[in-house]
Enzyme design. Structure first.
Site, short mmCIF file in Angstrom:
data_model
loop_
_atom_site.label_atom_id
_atom_site.label_comp_id
_atom_site.label_asym_id
_atom_site.label_seq_id
_atom_site.Cartn_x
_atom_site.Cartn_y
_atom_site.Cartn_z
N HIS A 97 12.29 -18.72 -7.29
CA HIS A 97 11.47 -17.46 -6.34
C HIS A 97 9.60 -17.75 -6.18
O HIS A 97 9.00 -17.20 -6.17
CB HIS A 97 11.60 -16.46 -7.84
CG HIS A 97 12.77 -15.73 -7.59
ND1 HIS A 97 14.07 -16.47 -7.96
CD2 HIS A 97 12.80 -14.77 -6.94
CE1 HIS A 97 15.16 -15.69 -8.19
NE2 HIS A 97 14.33 -14.25 -7.31
N GLU A 130 21.89 -13.67 4.56
CA GLU A 130 20.56 -14.04 5.43
C GLU A 130 20.58 -14.20 6.89
O GLU A 130 20.22 -13.76 7.49
CB GLU A 130 19.89 -14.97 4.77
CG GLU A 130 18.43 -14.38 3.42
CD GLU A 130 19.80 -13.43 2.58
OE1 GLU A 130 20.77 -14.05 1.86
OE2 GLU A 130 18.66 -12.58 1.59
#
Lengths: 423, 361
Positions: free
Chosen positions: B159, B90
């Site tokens: 998440h 990322e």
């Protein structure tokens, strides 16, 4: 026609640089003297260490007097600029962290000598040298450092955040510029240009995780990027040996080829950058051509579909900074004055180039002294301009938050302060 | 029915039967049903076609058709150069995307969920958001960061975080949070066309939800302006302000409350930064009551900001009671269904809070 006259005519026919034309007006005697100098010479430079490469940059390079003098001029100007910055910082005209480039001048100048105007470059915060080589004027640079309206970033960036066309800044987050630099290369490849990205980072940044991530992607996608690691031996106050297991930074790209270069010799840096550029731009064919003379042919070759970029390359420049990490750094904590003095005496990039010029009869000390004095004068003039420039308008505090955006209201320090971002 | 509702909430798919009860904004001309996923897909497809500088990168966006199938079909149509699968890096690929934007391309950088954007948050804030200002406008960064944000179903703490408040805190970014398909399509097209970094917060549970889309929204030049809220429902007793999935909860609550004679005005923020505070103020000056509804945590959240802004503006004097915030519970998101259901606002929680604010309960 006398020999002198012939020499002068020959000189005029070769005098293409603006600097030399200027000196003609000012120093008639010097012009006649310079007619006796060697205009081109083959000079030996150190061999580079290579990683995953069958060839290496040349160890004998052809140097034109005009080019060498230009490199000298640039390095002296950068040297004077840094000294002036130091002085202004002591007077609190320049504030905050100011990271001087003294000692590393050959890196910026050597790189610039081998890339084009349309290539892109990005670095971290030790950026004044690159801002200058990439087209920033002394006035704009010093004014920015002094936080003036006339600064290159209109006083909003300061010493760390300067930008020019094709010089994408100036970043304080160590290592962040490495991903950005690869992104520049992605855009250049996407657009099918012949340009490349030079992405400068330090020995400290080399340990950032994002550098490994970026190198993986650069290799995967064959991005035309030169990862130029300025290894000056210290990550702020931590020596390379204290924080890095594998100090062969030119090998740290794993499958990416690398070069280790004498970063104190501008000619070595230039040659290595030339080699690295050729690697990035196209296949090995263009390596055979002198970039400057056959650029159009190189461009044609690089657009041939069967010749794709070889992808990234790492160029480790072994260099040294003569001052601390930033002005005010407690240098004595991590290195001795003796060490610094020794390298100043033996490896100063300006002295090294002086040596090349004098030994090969390409200049004399008088001419070089004149260049030195001029650089000091130019910097002084720019410094006066900067100090006398007004500070940015407080009314414009909120401008430039967004690009190409209609005006908006910005909340001030208290609910009654209604500010506006008008551009 | 209860079992299918449970299945629906767990899977996040096929929430049609549950959410069709919402009062859709019906346009005068003929409308078509489009899921949020398809609306996002259309937006990207149209912008990729319109401007060759636009490209998409992220994990699984190309050959997998997108982790949540939002980019379905795009790789087949546009190829490797414009739809790029990245390694799981990322920070690296976000930096690369920002660099590409600096060199004049218009990347769409997908985070599989915004939770993973934390790996890359430095590039979003320090490299993307601040650069226009630091360079006094010399260096623009026309990039969109998009992906699902906030809680889903059964995905647990790592998440489930909502990043609206974190990103909207930072000047230099624009932050949008669509609810309906029209929001999704129009805002994404506007974001891609914007010359500034835009954080585009989607919601996984909304991807499969169909909404009516007007004829107007089928046009390739249809955009929704960033920075403007939408009044989804007119009302006179209380102002409900929300974003993303909870706009639906507010409308559902409003439908129930209407039967009891309480008329709620529901504002869909659409943009978190810049926030359309004027629309909220105008509404509060009419209804005299304010309830904010969000999925994120209460401390330093979107609702907190709205309350502070109302206090600083003309609407404060019109409040008949303190503003109320309805938020997620101030805990990491648990996994067990019963705990998860009690961690995020439900429709009943909105109804309860409205009644308390109006002193009806």
């Amino acid at each position: 026609m006398t020999t002198d006259r012939l020499c002068v005519n020959m000189f005029f026919s070769h005098a293409s640089s603006k600097i030399l034309r200027t000196s003609i007006h000012r120093h008639g005697a010097a012009v006649l003297r310079s007619a006796n100098f060697t205009t081109k010479e083959t000079i030996d430079i150190k061999k580079c260490d290579v990683h995953l490469l069958d060839e290496a940059p040349a160890t004998s390079v052809l140097v034109a007097r005009e080019d060498a003098l230009q490199y000298y001029r640039s390095m002296q100007t950068m040297r004077s600029l840094a000294l002036k910055a130091r002085e202004l910082h002591k007077q609190n005209i320049i504030r905050g962290p100011c990271h001087l480039y003294t000692g590393q001048e050959a890196c910026a100048v050597g790189i610039e000598a081998a890339i084009t105007d349309t290539d892109r470059l990005i670095t971290a915060y030790r950026s004044h040298g690159f801002t200058f080589t990439r087209g920033g004027s002394l006035k704009e640079i010093i004014a920015e450092m002094a936080g003036r309206r006339t600064g290159i970033s209109k006083g909003r960036g300061g010493p760390m955040h300067m930008f020019t066309k094709n010089f994408h800044g100036g970043y304080a987050i160590v290592g962040s510029q490495v991903s950005l630099g690869a992104g520049l290369a992605l855009a250049l490849k996407y657009r099918n240009t012949d340009d490349l990205s030079v992405c400068v980072y330090g020995d400290g940044a080399a340990n950032q995780g994002q550098v490994a991530e970026t190198m993986n992607m650069a290799a995967l996608w064959k991005l035309p990027v030169i990862f130029a690691c300025e290894n000056n031996g210290y990550a702020k106050g931590t020596s390379v040996g204290r924080c890095t297991v594998n100090t062969d930074f030119y090998k740290r790209g794993d499958v990416i080829p690398g070069l280790r270069v004498d970063g104190m010799d501008v000619l070595s840096v230039r040659e290595a950058t030339r080699f690295a550029s050729d690697h990035c731009r196209s296949g090995k064919v263009s390596f055979l051509f002198n970039k400057m003379e056959h650029l159009s042919l190189c461009r044609f070759i690089s657009t041939c579909p069967f010749l794709v970029s070889q992808g990234p390359i790492i160029m480790e420049l072994q260099t040294y900074r003569f001052f601390g990490h930033a002005i005010g750094d407690t240098e004595h904590k991590y290195r001795t004055a003796d060490e610094v003095d020794k390298i100043r005496k033996e490896r100063d990039p300006i002295s090294l180039l002086e040596g090349h010029l004098i030994r090969n009869n390409m200049a004399n000390m008088e001419e070089l002294r004149e260049i030195n004095e001029k650089s000091v004068t130019d910097v002084e003039e720019a410094s006066q301009f900067a100090i006398q420039s007004p500070e940015p308008l407080v009314e414009e505090l909120c401008n430039y938050i967004y690009c190409n955006n209609p005006p908006l209201n910005i909340r001030g320090i208290n609910p009654w302060t209604k500010l506006k971002s008008s551009m | 029915m209860a079992l299918s509702v449970k299945c629906v909430l767990r899977s996040g798919r096929n929430t049609v039967s549950l959410l069709r009860r919402q009062a859709f904004h019906r346009s005068a001309t003929s409308a078509v049903q489009v899921t949020v996923r398809d609306a996002l897909n259309q937006a990207m497809d149209e912008e990729l076609e319109r401007d060759e500088r636009v490209f998409l990168l992220g994990e699984e966006v190309a050959q997998y058709d997108g982790a949540y199938k939002v980019s379905r079909g795009l790789w087949k149509k546009y190829g490797d150069k414009r739809i790029m699968d990245t390694p799981i890096s990322e920070m690296g690929f976000t930096g690369i995307a920002v660099g590409a934007a600096m060199a004049g391309l218009r990347p769409i950088c997908e985070f599989m969920t915004f939770n993973f954007s934390m790996q890359a948050i430095d590039q979003v804030i320090n490299s993307a958001a601040k650069t226009c200002y630091m360079s006094a406008g010399l260096q623009s960064v026309p990039i969109v960061f998009r992906g699902p944000n906030g809680s889903s179903a059964g995905v647990a703490a790592q998440h489930s975080q909502c990043f609206a408040a974190w990103y909207a805190h930072c000047p230099g970014l624009k932050v949008v949070s669509p609810w309906s398909s029209e929001d999704a399509k129009g805002l994404l097209k506007a974001a891609i066309r914007d010359d500034n970094p835009v954080v585009f917060l989607e919601n996984e549970l909304l991807y499969g939800v169909p909404f009516e889309m007007s004829d107007e929204s089928q046009s390739k030049d249809f955009t929704v302006p960033i920075g403007k809220a939408k009044i989804e429902r007119q009302g006179s007793h209380v102002t409900l302000v929300s974003h993303s999935r909870y706009v639906g909860h507010c409308l559902d609550a409003a439908a129930v409350l209407a039967k009891e004679g309480v008329e709620c005005e529901v504002i869909n923020l659409r943009s978190i930064r810049p926030m359309d505070v004027e629309s909220i103020e105008t509404s509060v000056m009419k209804t005299n009551h304010l309830v904010t509804v969000e999925g994120g945590w209460p401390q330093f959240g979107v609702g907190a900001e709205i309350c502070a802004r109302i206090m600083e503006g003309p609407a404060f004097n019109y409040l008949d009671s303190p503003a109320t915030r309805v938020t997620g519970v101030d805990i990491p998101m648990p996994y067990a269904k019963i705990l998860e259901d009690n961690s995020v606002p439900q429709i009943k929680d909105v109804i309860f809070s409205v009644k308390k604010t109006l002193n009806l309960a």
